[in-house]
Design an enzyme around this catalytic site. Structure first.
Site, mmCIF file in Angstrom:
data_model
loop_
_atom_site.group_PDB
_atom_site.id
_atom_site.type_symbol
_atom_site.label_atom_id
_atom_site.label_comp_id
_atom_site.label_asym_id
_atom_site.label_seq_id
_atom_site.Cartn_x
_atom_site.Cartn_y
_atom_site.Cartn_z
ATOM 1 N N GLU A 287 7.214 26.339 -54.411
ATOM 2 C CA GLU A 287 6.052 27.209 -54.616
ATOM 3 C C GLU A 287 4.726 26.468 -54.470
ATOM 4 O OE1 GLU A 287 6.308 30.272 -57.857
ATOM 5 O OE2 GLU A 287 8.192 29.240 -58.216
ATOM 6 N N ASP B 36 10.751 28.356 -58.410
ATOM 7 C CA ASP B 36 11.090 28.173 -59.823
ATOM 8 C C ASP B 36 12.378 28.909 -60.201
ATOM 9 O OD1 ASP B 36 8.902 26.606 -60.215
ATOM 10 O OD2 ASP B 36 7.666 28.146 -61.143
ATOM 11 N N ASP C 256 13.531 31.202 -62.163
ATOM 12 C CA ASP C 256 13.420 32.400 -62.992
ATOM 13 C C ASP C 256 13.373 33.615 -62.078
ATOM 14 O OD1 ASP C 256 10.891 32.254 -61.890
ATOM 15 O OD2 ASP C 256 9.866 31.822 -63.769
ATOM 16 N N GLU D 8 10.894 35.527 -61.122
ATOM 17 C CA GLU D 8 9.817 35.456 -60.128
ATOM 18 C C GLU D 8 10.213 34.521 -58.989
ATOM 19 O OE1 GLU D 8 6.768 36.988 -59.936
ATOM 20 O OE2 GLU D 8 7.343 38.241 -61.637
ATOM 21 N N TYR E 176 11.777 22.893 -67.352
ATOM 22 C CA TYR E 176 11.050 24.123 -67.011
ATOM 23 C C TYR E 176 10.475 24.768 -68.264
ATOM 24 C CZ TYR E 176 9.903 28.346 -64.438
ATOM 25 O OH TYR E 176 9.231 29.387 -63.846
ATOM 26 N N ARG F 91 9.232 27.841 -68.923
ATOM 27 C CA ARG F 91 9.328 29.271 -69.234
ATOM 28 C C ARG F 91 10.771 29.565 -69.629
ATOM 29 N NH1 ARG F 91 5.813 29.131 -64.733
ATOM 30 N NH2 ARG F 91 3.697 29.768 -65.313
ATOM 31 N N HIS G 224 17.775 28.952 -69.026
ATOM 32 C CA HIS G 224 17.350 27.562 -68.899
ATOM 33 C C HIS G 224 17.485 26.855 -70.250
ATOM 34 C CE1 HIS G 224 15.662 29.344 -65.375
ATOM 35 N NE2 HIS G 224 14.821 30.061 -66.080
#
Length: 920
Positions: free
Chosen positions: A9, A83, A85, A87, A319, A321, A365
């Protein structure tokens, strides 16, 4: 030889991963999402209820997509590594849509994820490459469609009923509702009086304090209303009023004080789990003073990698989040080895500690932890910025301490009896740390409270009795940490959304921060009231939390995304239809009030304007004035009077068509006075203006808005931090005005985070000055506007006088006045006050002094790095070169040239940081 293409990203992550993978890989950044729903259309199929989204390449991402397509066509393998997740999975899916048509072998496009950006984790991820997880993509796509359906169908209602430009968000509205409802609780709160009694006692020469708890073994308590469930609440250890307290104090002064009992026991304080996103945000706010935006920005940079000397770029944390407290076995072993080696075996539990997460945690995670415990905060402090060090230190300490033994305290509780007419009970507690345990790593904010060594029956001396009157306080306003906590507790949003929720309600001007607490603005309160009233189901906190659970079920493959949307849209469509018909029209409402007009004494009405509610005089008329021509008046005055009185009632104001502002119009109360006034104003040969006697008095409804004069409201604005890297944002000017930009905009790799500045929701009250308006004589007011403070007439809109900073130089073009003005970008220039009739303007200040060489009647004051100069405007070599307009013809050589230039001041000295030496 073909290389494998890896797509992440951000450029910072690309740079780190490229070092780990070597020359066989090309690592590129997509700069976030490359596809999205169109902005000018809802972009979701609704007729057949398929809810299929129409995705397009995001504007501005065309060149990035084109470059990635070319690289993918040549690559041996393509690895999608955004990432880990929802998104990130959606970004990977969109990349696959764009890249697969370019690839000969479709099976060579794979998805890789890593929870930490370290060499070991990155290389291991490529051994576990997989297909894109369609369930994760569906979950993200469902959230995006839900938000689009709400935003694009509710927002137009707000535009029509309240103000254009407003927007409604599915989750953000629920968060805003919490803030607005808390403000309502505060406003409705009725304080309850209560009294506490403290005693200053002495035993064996040692002083200590004790608190009153009750009488004759019964706990004293004061009624404190009921809770949300209607259950009665009490304040323990308190008395209801001053009279009762005085009576108790009188008895205590003659009482015999003894120790009733002494209880000693061992108390353990256990370590807590490693950080989840919400807990990190809360602790970073409480311990470090970081807001959510700053915390996540700094954490992002720690995750993506920091240069650590000879070790190169190292991803320092996992990570950031996550809502899981799970930690890998390798990480636990590493932490235990460090604790045993550094602190000794007594600090290690016999078995590794395992923490259970909350019931509905996604657990995708690990918890947030350091990637390598050996990188202690102090050992790498020199490679980190101050904010990176503080946050990394917090994460490192929390993780290492989570695998340590409990701290042990000796706690003593002393019950005290004061015997008089009754036995009055007092209590004091104290504790002493016996073993620090995990607090050897986790910073301990607690202090030991020691008590004298006393035994039951021992007599005590009294040094004083201290009654204290108190009142209950309303519930506190939310700050960022407490709002995140309640969002998490109620299941609203997920770790990846908390920061955006808080940013959105501020960016939309629905809340304002005063002393770090959220206060709803008037527009935020009004919008919340309308949405909650008209959409009771969709904007309910429980329903929003239920939707989050259903999104989790979609992610796990337990529910189809279309079924979720069908259930939602059924409720939403019904509420939307009812709201379209029944929503209150705030924009056009006029409410009668008991307020009186300061100008004419008529009642004021409450109306709604661009910046919220305001009071307007009920005597205001929208009827346009009537212009009476002299010829028409001479021909048939009766017909003219009839036409005028048909348009508006008496009284009326009559004045000449062109008149001096100082000349007051004549008021006509009846037909006879009207005819006389028209004859007098026209003089038989001029036009006359007749208008209704309208009162234009208005005042802002400050009671409905946050108090900008309250302590803390005028404090300097909080520093703003980049969402991506956590650095302090800087204010810049662009073609469309000022904006906030990351200072790393031009770095390698760049951080191109920007944020447009929103318009103020409320200005401070205008301040009346002692100076009178030179045009109409009314007082001048100091006001706040889009470009800062300015002074204008209190008689606006009839008198539009605005005080300007005039130069003592006549306009070179027309002889008028020259005033200092500002552009949209905030730059100062000097222009003629007769604009647009006269278009003279200069970026350099004019000085009322003729050129000594007689080539100009004025000079220009030019300031640059060499100093300040007076320059003739015809000195074309001594002035900055003007940029030629694109496509404009080449200008002819100047008719007059002059070389006059005189230095009048040296350059300003650079600020020097003052260093104060220690007195030691």
């Amino acid at each position: 030889m073909a290389k494998s293409l890896v797509i992440v990203e951000s450029p910072a992550k690309a740079k780190t991963i490229n070092k780990y993978l070597g020359n066989e890989f090309i690592v590129e950044a997509s700069l976030g999402h490359i596809m999205d729903l169109p902005k000018n259309d809802i972009g979701v199929e609704l007729k057949k209820r398929t809810f299929e989204p129409t995705l397009i390449v995001s504007p501005g991402k065309e060149k990035i997509v084109e470059r990635l397509q070319k690289l993918a066509a040549k690559a041996d393998f393509v690895y999608l590594a955004p990432d880990p997740d929802r998104e990130g999975e959606a970004i990977a899916a969109h990349l696959a849509i764009q890249l697969l048509p370019m690839m000969k072998d479709k099976s060579k496009l794979r998805r890789v994820t890593f929870n930490e950006i370290t060499q070991k984790a990155v290389k291991a991820a490529f051994l576990l490459a997989r297909d894109v997880d369609e369930n994760l993509v569906d979950a993200q796509q469902t959230r995006r469609v839900l938000d689009r359906l709400v935003g694009y169908q509710v927002s137009p209602l707000l535009w029509d009923k309240v103000r254009r430009g407003l927007s409604a968000g599915r989750v953000q509205t629920v968060a805003l509702r919490l803030i607005v409802e808390r403000e309502s609780e505060i406003n409705a709160f009725q304080p309850v009086e209560y009294w506490n009694i403290g005693a200053r006692l002495k035993a064996g020469g040692t002083e200590f304090g004790a608190k009153f708890t009750g009488i004759d073994g019964q706990v004293a308590r004061v009624s404190n209303g009921v809770d949300k469930e209607g259950k009665e609440q009490f304040l323990s250890g308190a008395l209801a009023n001053g009279e009762l307290t005085e009576a108790v104090v009188a008895q205590l002064k003659k009482a015999k004080w003894t120790v009733a009992s002494v209880e000693r026991k061992e108390r353990k304080r256990n370590p807590t789990a490693p950080y989840t996103t919400s807990k990190l945000q809360q602790d970073a706010a409480g311990r470090l003073g970081f807001n959510v935006r700053r915390t996540m920005g700094v954490a992002q940079r720690l995750y993506e990698g920091v240069e650590i000397g000879a070790d190169g770029t190292v991803g320092l944390i996992t990570y950031m989040r996550t809502d899981s407290t799970r930690v890998s076995a390798d990480a636990v072993t590493e932490a235990r080895e460090y604790v045993g080696k550094k602190h000794g075996e007594k600090y290690l539990p016999k078995e590794p500690l395992d923490y259970k997460g909350k019931k509905d945690a996604q657990d995708a995670h690990e918890a947030i932890r350091p990637t390598h415990v050996e990188y202690t905060p102090e050992s790498i402090r020199g490679f980190l910025s101050e904010e990176q060090y503080k946050l990394y230190n917090l994460i490192w300490q929390k993780f290492v301490s989570s695998q340590m033994t409990p701290a042990v305290f000796d706690q003593t509780t002393v019950e005290i009896a004061a015997k008089a007419d009754k036995t009055y009970d007092f209590r004091v507690s104290g504790s002493i740390m016996k073993f620090d345990g995990f607090l050897a790593v986790w910073e301990n904010a607690s202090e030991d409270t020691t008590l004298p060594d006393v035994v039951a029956g021992q007599a005590l001396a009294v040094d004083g009795i201290d009654p204290e009157q108190k009142f209950t306080e309303p519930p506190p306003r939310y700050n960022e940490a407490s709002l995140v906590k309640v969002l998490e507790e109620q299941g609203i949003g997920r770790p990846s959304t908390y920061a955006s929720i808080i940013n959105t309600i501020q960016d939309r001007d629905y809340v304002k921060k005063i002393q770090g607490k959220f206060v709803p603005t008037e527009i935020g309160t009004v919008v919340t009231g309308l949405l909650v009233k008209n959409f009771p189901y969709i904007f309910d906190a429980q329903y929003t939390a239920k939707l989050e659970g259903e999104l989790d079920a979609v992610e796990e493959g337990k529910e189809r995304w279309t079924d979720l949307l069908k259930g939602f849209y059924g409720h939403f469509e019904e509420e939307l239809e009812v709201a379209s018909e029944n929503m209150e029209d705030i924009k056009r409402s006029e409410v009668q009030t008991e307020e009186i007009c300061d100008k004419c004494g008529s009642p004021l009405i409450l109306k709604w304007g661009k910046f919220g509610s305001f009071f307007a005089c009920s005597a205001f008329s929208k009827a346009k004035p009537v212009t009476v021509a002299a010829s028409t008046w001479k021909k048939d005055p009766k017909a003219v009077v009839k036409a005028i009185t048909a348009k508006f009632p008496y009284p009326m104001l009559v004045k000449p068509f062109v008149s001096d502002l100082h000349e007051q119009p004549v008021k006509a109360e009846n037909q006879k006075e009207l005819i006389a006034a028209v004859n007098a104003a026209g003089g038989g040969s001029a036009k006359v203006v007749v208008e209704p006697d309208s009162c234009d008095f208005t005042k802002e409804n400050f009671a409905a808005k946050p108090d900008l004069t309250a302590p803390g409201a005028d404090a300097e604005a909080e520093e703003e931090f980049c969402d991506n890297c956590g650095r302090v944002m800087v204010l810049k000017n662009g073609p469309w005005g000022p904006f906030m930009s990351c200072p790393g905009y031009s770095d390698d790799p760049p951080c191109k985070t920007i944020r447009k500045l929103t318009q103020k929701v409320q200005q401070k009250p205008p301040v009346e000055l002692e100076e009178a308006c030179p045009k109409c004589g009314k007082p001048l007011l100091l006001r706040n506007g889009s470009y800062g403070e300015f002074i204008s007439c209190s008689g606006y809109p009839k008198c539009k006088y605005v005080k300007q900073e005039l130069l003592e130089v006549p306009c070179p073009k027309c002889g008028g006045d020259i005033a200092a003005r500002k552009t949209k970008r905030g730059d100062t220039f000097y222009g003629c006050t007769k604009y647009p009739k006269c278009d003279f303007a200069s970026n350099i200040k004019l000085v009322n002094e003729p050129c000594p060489k007689k080539n100009s009647t004025y000079l220009l004051e030019l300031t640059n790095s060499e100093g300040t100069f007076l320059v003739c405007p015809h000195n074309h070599d001594g002035l900055p070169k003007k940029r030629a307009k694109k496509g404009a013809p080449e200008e002819p050589p100047p008719a007059i040239t002059c070389n006059y230039k005189k230095k009048i001041a040296e350059p300003a000295p650079e600020p020097v940081e003052e260093v104060v030496e220690s007195a030691a």
